[in-house]
Structure formats: C-alpha cells, structure tokens
Design a protein around this motif. Structure first.
Motif, mmCIF file in Angstrom:
data_model
loop_
_atom_site.group_PDB
_atom_site.id
_atom_site.type_symbol
_atom_site.label_atom_id
_atom_site.label_comp_id
_atom_site.label_asym_id
_atom_site.label_seq_id
_atom_site.Cartn_x
_atom_site.Cartn_y
_atom_site.Cartn_z
ATOM 1 N N PRO A 1 0.548 7.561 1.289
ATOM 2 C CA PRO A 1 -0.317 8.433 0.495
ATOM 3 C C PRO A 1 -1.709 8.603 1.113
ATOM 4 N N CYS A 2 -2.048 9.867 1.400
ATOM 5 C CA CYS A 2 -3.389 10.252 1.871
ATOM 6 C C CYS A 2 -3.762 9.652 3.232
ATOM 7 N N GLN A 3 -2.750 9.242 4.019
ATOM 8 C CA GLN A 3 -3.038 8.631 5.315
ATOM 9 C C GLN A 3 -2.170 9.269 6.400
ATOM 10 N N ARG A 4 -2.685 9.228 7.641
ATOM 11 C CA ARG A 4 -1.899 9.657 8.795
ATOM 12 C C ARG A 4 -1.315 8.414 9.463
ATOM 13 N N HIS B 1 0.795 -1.222 0.000
ATOM 14 C CA HIS B 1 0.000 0.000 0.000
ATOM 15 C C HIS B 1 0.835 1.284 0.000
#
Length: 357
Positions: free
Chosen positions: A83-86, A69
């Motif tokens: 990407p696009c996550q904390r 991922h």
C-alpha cells in the motif's frame, strides 16, 4: 549433516487450513501456504521489507500478505505490491519446489533445478481404496539419525514398549540386515509366540482370534533421505507367517517420514497403513491412538539420548549386531552427502572456470 536435494514431508494438508504455516526444514525457515488457484507454495519465511516472518501474515487469493506492513508476495518469491509504496525493485526471496501427493505436502530444500517429481517416494497404497491410513506428527529434539537408528533396530520394543508391542521373543530372534544400493533392510521373524497387546487388538479388529499362537514379522526398510517403512504383522501360527492368506493375519505398514528441522531436532510424521477393513473408521481411530501412544514412548528416550550425546561428545558409541541397520543406513547417508557436496562444489566452480577462460 542432512541431504538437501531430496523430497521431505513438510506438513499434512490439514495443517494449511486457512493460514500460512511456518516450519523449519533442514535448517531453512519456510512459510508454506495454500493459494486460491495455484495450489501449495513455499517461500523463505522472511519478508524482504523488514525481515518479519511471512508465516504471521495471511493469504489473499494467490498472494501472501505480510502481517507487519502489508507487503504482498507472489508464489515465486517476487514482491508484487505494498500500500502506497513502490516495491517492484525489491530482490526476490527464495521459493521452494512443492508437491502435494499421497496425503502429504512435500518440499525440496536444495537446488530447485534438481527437484524432479519422479524422485518422490512412491506410496502406492495411498492411492488404493483397499487401504486405510491413520497417522500424526511429533516434534522431537534429537538428531534425525537417532530416529533412523531407533526404527532400524526394533530390539528396544521389548523395553520401551513393554506394555504394547514389546515381548521377550524380539530379543531372542536375531535380526538379518542387508543393503542394496541406497536401500537398507533389517528383518525379524518370530514363530509360534503369543501376540502382544497391540497385535491382539489388531487381530480382533480383523475378526480373528487373539488368544492363539501367532507368527510375527518386522521388515524395516530405510531409503534416503530419511524414510523408514516397516512391514509388520501377525498371523495365526502354521498358516505361512508373512505369506499367510489375508483371512489368517493382521498386517500393516508402519510409515515413518523423518524430516530434519535442525541438527538436533526433527518433525516426525508417523502412521500406519493397513489393507484389512479399510472402511472401518473406528478401527482406524483405535489403531491410530494406540500407535500414537507407542511412538510417544520413544520421545523421551530419544531426547534424553540426544542430551547425553551433547553432554559427552567425546564418547564413542559402541556397535552390536543389532545396530547393523542403523549403521548401514548412516553409511548410505554419508555417501550421498559426499556426492551432494561434490556436486555443489563443482557447480560453484563452473562459473569461475568460465570467467577465467
């Protein structure tokens, strides 16, 4: 079963050509990779997101990117981004001390606080231009101690390696074994014999006659955690044997780094270092190919031996005088394992003692 607080050869540099390498060492799955500016790093082969093997990912600069991922890992085992996550709050995974030296990548699978570079096994010849080295790697399904037994008792050469380095005179020369501290030495000296095929090749490679009587020697040295270096060679008879001048002998060091994978499998890094004609690349290749064939002959024997031992675990193994090198080496390992276990227990108990104070 095996020492953890020690430096083991993990891989050779050319195994890290462009992508991460997954390798299990002392029961621990690792991912080993080369970064752009920080050298070689080693982490648990486990993505903290979904548990995917990080060795199936790729390296971007100094970052290891999970191939599932896109989670990005730092060399210290901390999650950096996704990407696009904390993901900054993800728990760190384990990192392992690594050293690249002497043409090998070494890892320390135990307590990183004890990973002293000064404890790395010295290979002075590896930094000497007067020496040449060629070697390889085998994966063998056997207990690492069986390989130590094999290398510390070369009696088997007469039978397993009959067409290359074996000869009846090995049987007839009684080995001598001694121990000093953590080092075990077993030696054999054979005088005024014929050189076997591999050593005739080596004599020719050094510009020496191969059809005259020779003195032959084998000096096996075990050092923890599982290294065996063997001084071997032949000299034209009557010139001092082991002490013969360089222009009368062909001598080398057989290099054996045995890295446990599991309790019943190993990574076996083998090779030969020589100090005659070091610039002759073709000779290095020829010796490497010959030695590779020799060591491949041990593979089936060791794997079948391991299978027998697992099938009949209740059977005791018998010991002869030729087994002294392996027996003493195992005693060193057992003593150090006991010491390591004691230290680990003491470290585990210290925090509890403090809390109860």
């Amino acid at each position: 079963m095996f020492l953890k607080n020690a430096w083991y050869v993990a891989c050779m540099p050319d195994e890290l050509s462009g992508k991460p390498l997954g390798r299990k060492i002392c029961g621990q799955a690792m991912v080993i990779y080369r970064t752009e500016s920080k050298g070689v790093a080693a982490l648990e082969d486990f993505c903290p997101h979904r548990g995917a093997p990080l060795s199936l990912g790729f390296v971007r600069g100094d970052t290891l990117v999970c191939g599932y991922h896109g989670l990005e890992m730092g060399c210290e085992g901390k999650t950096l981004a996704m990407p696009c996550q904390r993901v900054n709050g993800f728990p760190a995974i384990r990192s392992f001390p690594v050293i690249e030296r002497y043409g090998f990548i070494w890892v320390w699978p135990g307590d990183p606080g004890q990973a002293d570079p000064a404890k790395l096994y010295r290979l002075d010849w590896a930094e000497d231009p007067g020496w040449a080295y060629g070697g390889g790697l085998y994966h063998i399904k056997c207990d690492y101690r069986l390989m130590i037994d094999n290398l510390m008792d070369l009696t088997h050469e007469t039978y397993v390696h009959a067409d290359s380095i074996g000869q009846k005179e090995i049987d007839e020369a009684a080995p001598k074994t001694s121990a000093s501290g953590d080092t075990v030495i077993t030696s054999r000296f054979m005088d005024n014999i014929s050189a076997p095929p591999f050593w005739r090749l080596a004599l020719r490679g050094n510009g020496l006659a191969d059809d005259v009587p020779v003195d032959r020697w084998q000096i096996c040295r075990f050092t923890p955690p599982s290294h065996v270096m063997i001084e071997v060679g032949v000299a034209h008879a009557g010139n001092g044997g082991y002490e013969a001048p360089a222009d009368k002998k062909a001598a080398s060091i057989v290099v054996d780094f045995i890295t446990p994978e599991t309790e019943t499998s190993i990574w076996y890094f083998w090779g030969m270092a020589r100090n005659f004609k070091p610039d002759d690349a073709e000779l290095t290749k020829t010796i490497r190919e010959g030695q590779g064939k020799i060591f491949s002959e041990d593979l089936e024997m060791l794997e079948r031996q391991q299978a027998n031992l697992q099938a009949w675990p209740e059977r005791a193994l018998l010991k002869l005088n030729i087994d002294a090198g392996g027996v003493l080496s195992r005693r060193v390992i057992d003593r150090l394992l006991e010491q390591e276990g004691g230290r680990s227990q003491a470290q585990a108990e210290r925090p509890r003692a403090k809390e109860g104070a």
